[in-house]
Structures are given as C-alpha cells and as structure tokens.
Motif scaffolding. Structure first.
Motif, PDB file in Angstrom:
ATOM      1  N   GLU A 298       0.825  -1.211   0.000  1.00 34.01           N
ATOM      2  CA  GLU A 298       0.000   0.000   0.000  1.00 34.01           C
ATOM      3  C   GLU A 298       0.861   1.264   0.000  1.00 34.01           C
ATOM      4  N   THR A 299       1.944   1.202   0.763  1.00 34.11           N
ATOM      5  CA  THR A 299       2.853   2.349   0.825  1.00 34.11           C
ATOM      6  C   THR A 299       3.400   2.657  -0.572  1.00 34.11           C
ATOM      7  N   ALA A 300       3.841   1.598  -1.242  1.00 35.76           N
ATOM      8  CA  ALA A 300       4.381   1.766  -2.595  1.00 35.76           C
ATOM      9  C   ALA A 300       3.300   2.294  -3.543  1.00 35.76           C
ATOM     10  N   ALA A 301       2.107   1.733  -3.435  1.00 37.69           N
ATOM     11  CA  ALA A 301       1.029   2.121  -4.357  1.00 37.69           C
ATOM     12  C   ALA A 301       0.616   3.577  -4.157  1.00 37.69           C
ATOM     13  N   LEU A 302       0.764   4.079  -2.959  1.00 37.90           N
ATOM     14  CA  LEU A 302       0.397   5.476  -2.682  1.00 37.90           C
ATOM     15  C   LEU A 302       1.528   6.441  -3.025  1.00 37.90           C
ATOM     16  N   GLY A 303       2.664   5.897  -3.421  1.00 36.04           N
ATOM     17  CA  GLY A 303       3.809   6.750  -3.734  1.00 36.04           C
ATOM     18  C   GLY A 303       4.440   7.365  -2.495  1.00 36.04           C
ATOM     19  N   ALA A 304       4.179   6.763  -1.338  1.00 32.88           N
ATOM     20  CA  ALA A 304       4.802   7.262  -0.099  1.00 32.88           C
ATOM     21  C   ALA A 304       6.185   6.653   0.042  1.00 32.88           C
ATOM     22  N   PRO A 305       7.144   7.405   0.546  1.00 29.68           N
ATOM     23  CA  PRO A 305       8.496   6.855   0.654  1.00 29.68           C
ATOM     24  C   PRO A 305       8.665   5.842   1.779  1.00 29.68           C
TER      25      PRO A 305
ATOM     26  N   GLU B 257      12.483  -3.315   0.400  1.00 34.23           N
ATOM     27  CA  GLU B 257      13.478  -2.874  -0.593  1.00 34.23           C
ATOM     28  C   GLU B 257      12.979  -3.126  -2.009  1.00 34.23           C
ATOM     29  N   GLN B 258      12.426  -4.325  -2.221  1.00 38.12           N
ATOM     30  CA  GLN B 258      11.908  -4.667  -3.566  1.00 38.12           C
ATOM     31  C   GLN B 258      10.816  -3.706  -4.010  1.00 38.12           C
ATOM     32  N   ARG B 259       9.999  -3.265  -3.063  1.00 37.96           N
ATOM     33  CA  ARG B 259       8.891  -2.367  -3.395  1.00 37.96           C
ATOM     34  C   ARG B 259       9.328  -0.895  -3.422  1.00 37.96           C
ATOM     35  N   GLY B 260      10.591  -0.657  -3.077  1.00 36.70           N
ATOM     36  CA  GLY B 260      11.107   0.720  -3.140  1.00 36.70           C
ATOM     37  C   GLY B 260      10.625   1.620  -2.011  1.00 36.70           C
ATOM     38  N   VAL B 261      10.274   1.034  -0.891  1.00 42.34           N
ATOM     39  CA  VAL B 261       9.873   1.865   0.263  1.00 42.34           C
ATOM     40  C   VAL B 261      10.766   1.539   1.460  1.00 42.34           C
ATOM     41  N   SER B 262      10.804   2.457   2.402  1.00 43.10           N
ATOM     42  CA  SER B 262      11.578   2.208   3.614  1.00 43.10           C
ATOM     43  C   SER B 262      10.636   1.922   4.783  1.00 43.10           C
ATOM     44  N   LEU B 263      11.215   1.318   5.811  1.00 36.24           N
ATOM     45  CA  LEU B 263      10.469   1.044   7.044  1.00 36.24           C
ATOM     46  C   LEU B 263      10.958   2.011   8.116  1.00 36.24           C
ATOM     47  N   SER B 264      10.057   2.886   8.586  1.00 33.20           N
ATOM     48  CA  SER B 264      10.429   3.847   9.638  1.00 33.20           C
ATOM     49  C   SER B 264      10.016   3.291  10.989  1.00 33.20           C
ATOM     50  N   LEU B 265      10.989   2.749  11.703  1.00 34.47           N
ATOM     51  CA  LEU B 265      10.698   2.246  13.050  1.00 34.47           C
ATOM     52  C   LEU B 265      10.385   3.429  13.953  1.00 34.47           C
ATOM     53  N   GLU B 266       9.287   3.320  14.686  1.00 32.59           N
ATOM     54  CA  GLU B 266       8.897   4.441  15.549  1.00 32.59           C
ATOM     55  C   GLU B 266       9.167   4.125  17.016  1.00 32.59           C
ATOM     56  N   PRO B 267      10.203   4.758  17.582  1.00 32.16           N
ATOM     57  CA  PRO B 267      10.367   4.652  19.029  1.00 32.16           C
ATOM     58  C   PRO B 267       9.175   5.366  19.645  1.00 32.16           C
ATOM     59  N   MET B 268       8.460   4.678  20.513  1.00 35.60           N
ATOM     60  CA  MET B 268       7.329   5.315  21.176  1.00 35.60           C
ATOM     61  C   MET B 268       7.701   5.631  22.608  1.00 35.60           C
ATOM     62  N   HIS B 269       7.003   6.596  23.157  1.00 30.80           N
ATOM     63  CA  HIS B 269       7.260   6.987  24.546  1.00 30.80           C
ATOM     64  C   HIS B 269       7.214   5.744  25.447  1.00 30.80           C
TER      65      HIS B 269
END
Lengths: 293, 293
Positions: free
Chosen positions: A104-111, A146-158
């Motif tokens: 979905e991330t790739a399809a929306l053009g989100a990085p 990587e194959q889909r051309g998107v990154s994974l942003s790990l979110e440190p939470m409080h």
C-alpha cells in the motif's frame, strides 16, 4: 523567535505555501477524507501523511487518485508493525499484514511505512524476548520493502507505551534493530512526543543521520495533564513542554530536508473544524518549527 | 517460579520474618503512622521507608523513637530534590530545604535520601538547561551529605514525568550526574516502575554497581490502563507487566544485599486495610522478588 526565520520561510510566505509541512491524517480523523485533503491544499500545504484506515475506507486506487488530483505528496503511511506476538500463527499473520502495508505504501507513492512494533506479551511479560522478535521480523520484512522501493520507519514510542504498544522506546534502540536487519531500507522516525525527554536525543539523531536512517520527522507537543487515553495528550506545538526550536535544529543540523508531519491525537483538536485546525497548525509550524528547519 | 526459591527465603519463612522487605510509608499513606508501623512488625517485616511528611506530622525525635521502639530499620527517606528552578531565590531555597532533608535522613538513621530532581521550567522549556542545574545542585549538596554520613539516591523517574517531576529519566543519566559530582555519596535508586522499559537496564545496573552507586531497589508493578494521575498506576507486584524475577536477578547479580522497598501509589491499595495490604505485599514479594534476590 521569528528573527531567525530562514529565507525559505519568507519566500514561502510570499508564495502562500507552507514548505515541507505535512498534515497527518489522524490529526483530522473526524473529518471525511476529501474534506481533509481540501483543508490541506486550501492552506497552501503540499503533503499529507495517510493511514491504512483511509485505504480501507476509500480503496487504494481511489485514494491515490484523490491525492494526485489534489496535487499532494504522501509523506508516509501509518502503520505497520505489531510484531511481538510469540505464537507462530500470530507471527505469520502479522508478517502477511505488514507485506500488504508495504504494498500500500508503494502504491500510494509514499516513501516510507511507519512501524509501531507492538508491546509486551502479557503471557510471558518478557520485554527482552519481545524485542528480539521485533528484530527478527524487521529483518524478514526489510528485503520485501526494498523490492517495493519503500523504507520502514521504526517508531520509538514513549516508554509509557512499552507495555501495550511498542517495546521500542528510543532512537538508539531503533538504530540497533535497523543495523541488525542488514538493510539500508530500515530507519527511524523521530516523533517529538515520543522522544523529547531522551537525554541522548542529539547524539542519537546524529547517529541516525550518519547511517542514512533518519527517515521522517513528526511534531506535536507534550500536553499535561495527560489525557485519560495518554495517546491523546498530543497537542499543537507551543501548547506543552517541548522545545521545538532546539529539537528542530538538531534535525536540521544533520541535513534532513524531508517533510515534517504534524500528527496530533487530541479530543479537542478532533472537535475543531478542519479549516481551523489546519490554520492553527500552519501558524505554529511557521513560528516554532520552520524557521529552525 | 518458587522452584528457584533460595534457602534464605525458606529459612525466613520458618522464622516468620520476611528478609530484606521494606514497606514504603506512602504505600500506606491513608494509615496513621503508628498503625503502619504495627502492620509492618506484625507481618514479620523489619524495615520501612519513611517520608518527610511523617517527620512534619510526628516530629523528628518522636518518629525516630517510634521506629526504634518497633525495632525497625529505616531503609530510606523520601524525598529531596526539586532542583531545576532557574531563579536564584528558588534555587537557594531548594538547596536549604535539601540540607534539612539530609539532616532528617541522618537523624532517622536512614542510609539514604531519595531525590526527585524536578521537572522542566515552563518559562523556558529548556530540558537541557534544567538538567545542568540538577548536576550543579547535586554537586553542591554532596559534601553536606557526606558530612552527615548519608547518601543521595538520585531517582530516575519514568519519562512520562520528565515535564513536571524529574528531568532525570534513566539510570545512566543518574550515574553521569553522580560521577560529575565527584562524590562517592551520590548514587541511584532503581525503581522498577520507572525503569523497567529501559533497553539499557541490565548494563546500567551493572555500571551503577561497578562504581558502588547502586544504593536502593524499589519495586512495584506497571498497571494499565494508566490511572488518571499516572503516579498512581503503581501496582502490587504481579498485577501488571513487569518481569520481577528478571530485574531482581540483574540487581542480585551485582551483589546488592540491601533492603527492597515496596512503594505503591494506588487508590485501591490506599482503600485497603493496612493489615491486608501488608499481607498481599509480603506474599507477592516472597513469590516474585525474594527468591531471585
């Protein structure tokens, strides 16, 4: 504070745009999607952060079309994650769901896909084990991203969410996981609400940037008293205790030039008309964030 | 878990005592002092942690006499601190008050004063500056504590209190301050509620012990949902998400042999008769803490 306003900010004001500001969809969760997109563009804001709930509601293709028609960038998709279950079936289901989120991330053009990794398994109360399972799962998902051309942003939470939402509490911990994954597609999202208290903040931000893993920057304030649901204590910048100029300078010093998302979960904000919230956010952003970005 | 019970625990059960358990006064804040002391001794518990409010209410000499008459050790006095104000008059007043707290600690025969360092000054929102003021103030107070023969236990508090109670959030940060003070009288209290989430916990505990700065160990659980006043989400061991055997083993591995205080702020506990609370605490301690201590 505006004495330090950059020429970028001044140019933008003249042009009627608000550079690099992205409105996160959940800040406007009570507003229909189309109205949210219109409130964004009418304020001169050029990017949005979307949620998977929007994909489910509107449909992937239709959502992409609406965003494109509005001329908006998608700065991120929220959210993947919840990778701490110990049962094998749960683990497999979580990995499948995350692959769909990556698609979905790739399809929306989100990085990038924002990842909330999940909390402690109440059955074993083993936070160390839960963290190990996160590292394993991220390592497994990274090549797919990587194959889909998107990154994974790990979110440190409080850390107040360590039990029920994310055993990932600091930027350093996210970077350890990212490095262990062996993939350049894994990095970290710095959200002021979650990390403003961290005594290692500046050094950790530098470490993230040095390994090209500083993927996203999200802002909102830390309001007190905490809301009954602590997730909803996020406030407009300036309403709480966070020093936005100081943290934004740390981010800027690394050379980060990405969009800056404003993500506010707050009952009062949700009860405010979208146009009015967008106006307040743009003002606070132009006063407390953009001049230092 | 009791299969790993130590011989110490078994001996104690036979003798009718609960070794190393200390009841913190605030766990019983709704109980009159004398009744609290009696609930402690009648359960075979040999130590208490006291608060300055007790000194104010009962008088220093009278309080010491009551504790001595009951044959109890005082494991700590709560609390000094609140050292982050930037105005000079406020700073001087805080230092004076902390010297009185140090005197009281010595007079009660307690080894250590627990320090809650204070939050962010809303006027400047400068958490880095607030931390620097804490280091300065602790450095100034340390020689006074040394002269009185007591130590200062810096308390890292959960990051959800960074804005309003303590800009000191981790054991490592406490140790940095302790080392900067140049005094061997400054160390850290490890309170499970505040630090259980810390990804560096084991290493930080080892660091504290290696420099003889692991001064106190306090236990209670992390309950969810958070109470309206998050300070009051502390629970009986076993009611929440904390892995007491794992953390207690980390502490024990350093050779720590001090009292272990149970400090619970919780409206339900405060509504429970003291005898009943003391019974529950002793049971949970003997199941989840003592065998690993």
């Amino acid at each position: 504070m505006t004495t330090q306003a950059s020429s970028t900010a001044i140019d933008a004001e003249a042009a009627g745009t608000v550079p690099r500001l992205s409105l996160n969809r959940w800040t406007f969760r009570t507003t229909p999607v189309q109205e949210f997109l219109e409130a964004t563009t009418s304020r001169g804001i050029e990017a949005v952060g979307l949620w998977r709930q929007d994909v489910e509601e509107v449909g992937l293709d239709a959502l992409r079309r609406r965003v494109d028609d509005a001329g908006l960038r998608v700065s991120s998709l929220c959210r993947g994650g919840f990778l701490t279950a110990s049962a094998e079936a749960d683990r497999a289901a979580a990995l499948d769901d995350n692959r769909r989120a990556i698609d979905e991330t790739a399809a929306l053009g989100a990085p990038t896909l924002v990842m909330v990794v999940g909390g402690v398994d109440r059955a074993d109360k083993d936070i160390v084990g839960a963290r190990a399972r996160v590292t394993e799962a991220i390592t497994e998902l990274a090549p797919y991203a990587e194959q889909r051309g998107v990154s994974l942003s790990l979110e440190p939470m409080h850390p107040m969410f360590a039990a029920d939402r994310a055993v990932l509490s600091t930027i350093d911990q996210a970077l350890d996981i990212a490095e262990a994954s062996g993939s350049s597609a894994v990095g970290v999202v710095v959200d002021t609400y979650h990390v403003w208290w961290d005594p290692s903040l500046e050094r950790a931000v530098q470490r993230a940037a040095a390994s090209d893993r500083l993927l996203a920057y999200q802002v909102c304030d830390w309001n007190l008293p905490l809301a009954a649901e602590p997730l909803h204590s996020r406030g407009y910048m300036g309403d709480g205790f966070i020093d936005f100029p100081a943290i934004t300078r740390m981010i800027a010093a690394t050379g980060f030039t990405g969009d800056i998302e404003v993500e506010i979960f707050n009952e009062n904000v949700w009860a405010t008309p979208a146009e009015e919230s967008a106006r307040i956010i743009a003002e606070r952003y132009q006063e407390l964030v953009l001049p230092y970005a």
